[in-house]
Design a protein around this motif. Structure first.
Motif, PDB file in Angstrom:
ATOM      1  N   ASP A 122       0.835  -1.200   0.000  1.00 32.70           N
ATOM      2  CA  ASP A 122       0.000   0.000   0.000  1.00 32.70           C
ATOM      3  C   ASP A 122       0.874   1.256   0.000  1.00 32.70           C
ATOM      4  O   ASP A 122       0.643   2.203  -0.755  1.00 32.70           O
ATOM      5  N   ALA A 123       1.903   1.240   0.866  1.00 29.50           N
ATOM      6  CA  ALA A 123       2.795   2.400   0.928  1.00 29.50           C
ATOM      7  C   ALA A 123       3.565   2.573  -0.375  1.00 29.50           C
ATOM      8  O   ALA A 123       3.765   3.697  -0.849  1.00 29.50           O
ATOM      9  N   THR A 124       3.974   1.460  -0.961  1.00 28.25           N
ATOM     10  CA  THR A 124       4.707   1.535  -2.227  1.00 28.25           C
ATOM     11  C   THR A 124       3.847   2.188  -3.300  1.00 28.25           C
ATOM     12  O   THR A 124       4.318   3.023  -4.081  1.00 28.25           O
ATOM     13  N   ILE A 125       2.588   1.823  -3.337  1.00 23.92           N
ATOM     14  CA  ILE A 125       1.705   2.390  -4.360  1.00 23.92           C
ATOM     15  C   ILE A 125       1.461   3.875  -4.087  1.00 23.92           C
ATOM     16  O   ILE A 125       1.455   4.708  -4.988  1.00 23.92           O
ATOM     17  N   ARG A 126       1.285   4.245  -2.811  1.00 22.31           N
ATOM     18  CA  ARG A 126       0.902   5.626  -2.509  1.00 22.31           C
ATOM     19  C   ARG A 126       2.096   6.565  -2.431  1.00 22.31           C
ATOM     20  O   ARG A 126       1.988   7.745  -2.740  1.00 22.31           O
ATOM     21  N   ARG A 127       3.246   6.038  -1.972  1.00 20.39           N
ATOM     22  CA  ARG A 127       4.309   6.963  -1.604  1.00 20.39           C
ATOM     23  C   ARG A 127       5.532   6.923  -2.503  1.00 20.39           C
ATOM     24  O   ARG A 127       6.433   7.725  -2.342  1.00 20.39           O
ATOM     25  N   THR A 128       5.609   5.975  -3.420  1.00 20.28           N
ATOM     26  CA  THR A 128       6.804   5.931  -4.269  1.00 20.28           C
ATOM     27  C   THR A 128       6.472   6.373  -5.692  1.00 20.28           C
ATOM     28  O   THR A 128       5.308   6.390  -6.094  1.00 20.28           O
ATOM     29  N   VAL A 129       7.532   6.754  -6.406  1.00 19.52           N
ATOM     30  CA  VAL A 129       7.359   7.143  -7.801  1.00 19.52           C
ATOM     31  C   VAL A 129       6.790   5.982  -8.602  1.00 19.52           C
ATOM     32  O   VAL A 129       5.908   6.143  -9.438  1.00 19.52           O
ATOM     33  N   TRP A 130       7.315   4.773  -8.295  1.00 27.57           N
ATOM     34  CA  TRP A 130       6.834   3.595  -9.013  1.00 27.57           C
ATOM     35  C   TRP A 130       5.316   3.436  -8.839  1.00 27.57           C
ATOM     36  O   TRP A 130       4.584   3.154  -9.789  1.00 27.57           O
ATOM     37  N   GLY A 131       4.858   3.653  -7.593  1.00 29.39           N
ATOM     38  CA  GLY A 131       3.433   3.532  -7.312  1.00 29.39           C
ATOM     39  C   GLY A 131       2.611   4.534  -8.114  1.00 29.39           C
ATOM     40  O   GLY A 131       1.570   4.198  -8.683  1.00 29.39           O
ATOM     41  N   ARG A 132       3.096   5.772  -8.176  1.00 27.71           N
ATOM     42  CA  ARG A 132       2.407   6.793  -8.976  1.00 27.71           C
ATOM     43  C   ARG A 132       2.324   6.369 -10.428  1.00 27.71           C
ATOM     44  O   ARG A 132       1.329   6.582 -11.110  1.00 27.71           O
ATOM     45  N   ARG A 133       3.436   5.757 -10.900  1.00 24.79           N
ATOM     46  CA  ARG A 133       3.466   5.331 -12.304  1.00 24.79           C
ATOM     47  C   ARG A 133       2.453   4.213 -12.549  1.00 24.79           C
ATOM     48  O   ARG A 133       1.812   4.174 -13.591  1.00 24.79           O
ATOM     49  N   ALA A 169       0.072   8.641 -19.582  1.00 27.92           N
ATOM     50  CA  ALA A 169       1.246   8.203 -18.832  1.00 27.92           C
ATOM     51  C   ALA A 169       2.442   8.044 -19.776  1.00 27.92           C
ATOM     52  O   ALA A 169       3.545   8.497 -19.481  1.00 27.92           O
ATOM     53  N   GLN A 170       2.195   7.411 -20.901  1.00 28.54           N
ATOM     54  CA  GLN A 170       3.262   7.211 -21.882  1.00 28.54           C
ATOM     55  C   GLN A 170       3.784   8.575 -22.359  1.00 28.54           C
ATOM     56  O   GLN A 170       4.991   8.784 -22.479  1.00 28.54           O
ATOM     57  N   ALA A 171       2.856   9.500 -22.557  1.00 30.81           N
ATOM     58  CA  ALA A 171       3.231  10.816 -23.085  1.00 30.81           C
ATOM     59  C   ALA A 171       4.128  11.576 -22.114  1.00 30.81           C
ATOM     60  O   ALA A 171       4.996  12.328 -22.532  1.00 30.81           O
ATOM     61  N   VAL A 172       3.924  11.386 -20.811  1.00 30.67           N
ATOM     62  CA  VAL A 172       4.770  12.096 -19.857  1.00 30.67           C
ATOM     63  C   VAL A 172       5.989  11.268 -19.461  1.00 30.67           C
ATOM     64  O   VAL A 172       6.665  11.579 -18.490  1.00 30.67           O
ATOM     65  N   GLY A 173       6.263  10.200 -20.189  1.00 36.95           N
ATOM     66  CA  GLY A 173       7.530   9.509 -20.020  1.00 36.95           C
ATOM     67  C   GLY A 173       7.500   8.265 -19.172  1.00 36.95           C
ATOM     68  O   GLY A 173       8.536   7.722 -18.832  1.00 36.95           O
ATOM     69  N   VAL A 174       6.310   7.799 -18.810  1.00 31.37           N
ATOM     70  CA  VAL A 174       6.239   6.537 -18.078  1.00 31.37           C
ATOM     71  C   VAL A 174       6.316   5.392 -19.083  1.00 31.37           C
ATOM     72  O   VAL A 174       5.612   5.407 -20.093  1.00 31.37           O
ATOM     73  N   SER A 175       7.201   4.433 -18.811  1.00 30.02           N
ATOM     74  CA  SER A 175       7.248   3.268 -19.696  1.00 30.02           C
ATOM     75  C   SER A 175       6.102   2.334 -19.321  1.00 30.02           C
ATOM     76  O   SER A 175       6.206   1.509 -18.420  1.00 30.02           O
ATOM     77  N   VAL A 176       4.991   2.517 -20.021  1.00 26.24           N
ATOM     78  CA  VAL A 176       3.766   1.794 -19.668  1.00 26.24           C
ATOM     79  C   VAL A 176       3.982   0.282 -19.730  1.00 26.24           C
ATOM     80  O   VAL A 176       3.540  -0.460 -18.850  1.00 26.24           O
ATOM     81  N   ASN A 177       4.692  -0.165 -20.741  1.00 30.48           N
ATOM     82  CA  ASN A 177       4.921  -1.604 -20.880  1.00 30.48           C
ATOM     83  C   ASN A 177       5.711  -2.164 -19.703  1.00 30.48           C
ATOM     84  O   ASN A 177       5.411  -3.234 -19.191  1.00 30.48           O
ATOM     85  N   ARG A 178       6.750  -1.420 -19.287  1.00 32.65           N
ATOM     86  CA  ARG A 178       7.570  -1.918 -18.195  1.00 32.65           C
ATOM     87  C   ARG A 178       6.745  -1.973 -16.911  1.00 32.65           C
ATOM     88  O   ARG A 178       6.797  -2.958 -16.168  1.00 32.65           O
ATOM     89  N   ILE A 179       5.977  -0.917 -16.641  1.00 32.42           N
ATOM     90  CA  ILE A 179       5.143  -0.900 -15.438  1.00 32.42           C
ATOM     91  C   ILE A 179       4.137  -2.050 -15.454  1.00 32.42           C
ATOM     92  O   ILE A 179       3.934  -2.746 -14.450  1.00 32.42           O
TER      93      ILE A 179
END
Lengths: 335, 298
Positions: free
Chosen positions: A176-187, A198-208
């Motif tokens: 829960d904390a990982t999802i709420r408090r880390t960059v990875w969670g935001r992604r 998400a892809q447009a702002v630079g998140v690698s959607v496939n990797r996530i």
């Protein structure tokens, strides 16, 4: 405290919560002795493994993917762990967890590389994992070699705690904390909420997506392995029942089927509520058939009440937001 | 093509495979899956992925027909069983369409709910046949062909004719291929979805009736596993699991394929569990091929 609670329940399915509350109140009215520390312990004990599996499932769902293979993965991991237990505990645990990584990776590859909808990909791996579990176990329960380990894992301390309960709490808090408090969670949330943006702002959607599905598989395997060690045996059947409890719990707990909305803590709460009802019904001696009816009905209730037009009507009555006026799915407007 | 290769290899490699009686055994074993797979094909072509409530609906079809028979006679009992099964399928379809629900989640919910209801009523006990006529029909042969196979061929024939010869049949394919385009053109995509689910309920119920006539008994577990073997048959036949492309005759080929693998595994003396594994592998391979094919044609 109330802030934390309202955060957990913010997205939860109100009709489902209401239905569960009614059932729980009715159960307590029939049998007031239900309210006791031992009932609480039973509920936590029953919920622990599904909660671990549901945490991973919720992350996959938040990222926009439905992982139908969690039940079968848990079962397969349990069978593998029990069969390898006589060789060594370490091998058994590692192999059990690797099963989950492997199934998750296959799911992830199918979804990200081949563009297979997760529903389809995980349905395939569900059937395959189930087949492997039956094949590997010869279709019979696999007996473990370490009843003493099972006994010590099952023993309670401080009245309402046991190792499995502590593990479940730890998993929920960390994920829960990982999802709420880390960059990875935001992604993860961004990927599930709006993959294109998400892809447009630079998140690698496939990797996530890949990572979320591997996490889902791994936690399913962790739950399955733990369950096998607790029972000192693993049966190749029953993955379907686990899947149902997890899906029902997670959607009741407010994780949107379309991804991007909800929380892992909410999912855990949903599973806990279903366990509460199950334990209550068992206590009173209600046939398990009625528990199936209840869980199946809950699932349909959540689907029905989360329908765009119905959800909007419900929100309007609560005076809530009315921002979402349409859906991405053209089918829901014309027909 | 793959089916031909499989048949030739099996005939050469496996003793007792290439006999007429074994061919009949394959088809008869496949016919129950086949009847379900016809409805499942419609659901998948429409773009609804799968109907996971099939096992419970098969049980409803089998149990209702057997249980009602003493009271109201063979034909009315069968009619009631088919009607109930169709209504369950329709209910699935209505929930999916009205709530824009996810077909797999909805039918999973129905499967759990329904199997709970069946267990609550029957306590898991077997219901046995009471009509000799019914059992005789189930185990009869017409010109050497067992009735379950005939039932399968009739259902498949009707399905294929509907899909390829009628306008509404073409609509299923259009709605599955591109739902938005089909909706924009004014096709009743949601109603087509309801019809597909209702037909799948009907075929599952009919498979239950045929199974009941063949075995002259049924319990809640009579339909278990048929959802997966039906999906496998549809997928391996070449109907796209993504929807929008496929046909019933392909599914017939897929049914024979899956039943042949089954049969070979049995003749080789492999246990029932190997069958589940084979089904899973077949589905994964079919999904991967399907996806690769779609990428290369895009």
């Amino acid at each position: 405290m109330s802030g934390a609670l309202s955060r957990v329940t913010a997205n939860a399915s109100a009709p489902a919560l209401l239905a569960l509350a009614v059932v729980i109140v009715a159960l307590v009215a029939i049998e007031p002795a239900l309210i006791s520390a031992s009932t609480g312990f039973n509920i936590l004990t029953q919920a622990a493994v599904p909660v671990i599996i549901a945490s991973g499932f919720a992350v996959a769902m938040l990222s926009g993917q439905l992982d139908l293979s969690v039940g079968a993965t848990a079962v397969l991991a349990g069978v593998v762990a029990m069969r390898l237990q006589e060789q060594s505990i370490g091998l058994s645990l590692v192999a059990g967890l690797l099963v989950g990584c492997a199934v998750g990776a296959v799911n992830g590859l199918l979804v990200t590389r081949l563009g297979v909808p997760s529903l389809l990909a995980t349905l395939g791996t569900l059937i395959a994992a189930r087949g492997v579990a039956f094949f590997y176990s010869g279709g019979r329960p696999v007996q473990g070699q370490m009843p003493d380990v099972a006994a010590s894992l099952n023993s309670s301390f401080l009245g309402v705690l046991s190792i499995r309960i502590c593990l479940a709490i730890a998993v929920v808090v960390i994920v829960d904390a990982t999802i709420r408090r880390t960059v990875w969670g935001r992604r993860v949330m961004a990927t599930g909420g709006n993959p294109k943006a998400a892809q447009a702002v630079g998140v690698s959607v496939n990797r996530i997506t890949m990572q979320a599905l591997v996490l889902s598989g791994s936690l399913a395997a962790a739950g399955g392995t733990l369950q096998a060690y607790l029972l000192n045996s693993a049966t190749p059947a029953g993955g379907e029942a686990t899947l149902i409890v997890v899906i029902a719990g997670v959607v009741v707990g407010g994780v949107a089927l379309t991804g991007g909305r909800g929380s892992v803590a909410g999912a855990a709460l949903g599973v806990l509520l279903i366990a509460t009802v199950t334990v209550g019904m068992n206590f009173i001696g209600v046939d398990s058939a009625y528990q199936r009816i209840l869980v199946g009905g809950l699932l349909l209730l959540v689907v029905l009440t989360s329908a765009p037009q119905i959800a909007r009507a419900l929100r309007r009555r609560q005076g809530g937001d009315r921002i979402r006026t349409g859906t991405l799915d053209g089918s829901s407007q014309i027909g | 093509m793959a089916l031909l290769i499989l048949l030739v290899v099996a005939a050469l490699a496996v003793d007792r495979f290439a006999t007429l009686s074994n061919a009949m055994a394959i088809l008869r074993a496949g016919s129950f899956t086949g009847i379900v797979a016809v409805g499942m094909t419609l659901v998948i072509i429409r773009g609804y992925y799968a109907d996971l409530s099939v096992p419970a609906v098969i049980a409803v079809g089998a149990l209702t027909s057997l249980a009602m028979m003493p009271a109201i006679g063979v034909l009315p009992a069968v009619a009631v069983a088919l009607l109930v099964s169709t209504l369950i399928g329709l209910l699935n379809g209505v929930i999916i369409a009205v709530a824009s629900g996810n077909p797999i989640i909805v039918t999973l919910g129905t499967q759990i709910l329904l199997s709970g209801v069946i267990v609550a009523i029957t306590q898991g006990a077997f219901v046995y046949g009471t009509s000799e006529t019914f059992a005789d029909i189930g185990s009869a042969k017409v010109l050497g062909v067992p009735t379950p196979i005939l039932a399968f061929l009739v259902v498949a024939g009707i399905g294929q004719a509907w899909l390829s010869l009628t306008t509404s049949g073409r609509f299923f394919i259009a709605a599955g291929a591109n739902q938005r385009a089909a909706t924009a053109m004014g096709l009743p995509t949601r109603r087509l979805g309801m019809v597909a689910m209702a037909v799948c309920g009907l075929t599952a119920g009919f498979a239950g009736v045929v199974l009941a006539a063949f075995t002259d008994q049924a319990n809640v577990a009579i339909g278990s596993g048929y959802e997966f073997s039906a999906i496998a048959a549809v997928a391996v036949g070449g109907t796209s699991l993504f929807g929008g492309a496929g046909s019933i005759w392909r599914t017939v080929v897929g049914v024979v394929f899956v039943a042949t693998i089954d049969n070979v595994l049995v003749l080789l003396g492999l246990p029932f569990e190997a069958r589940l594994l084979a089904t899973g592998i077949v589905i994964i391979v079919a999904v991967v091929f399907d996806a690769l094919l779609r990428r290369s044609t895009r």
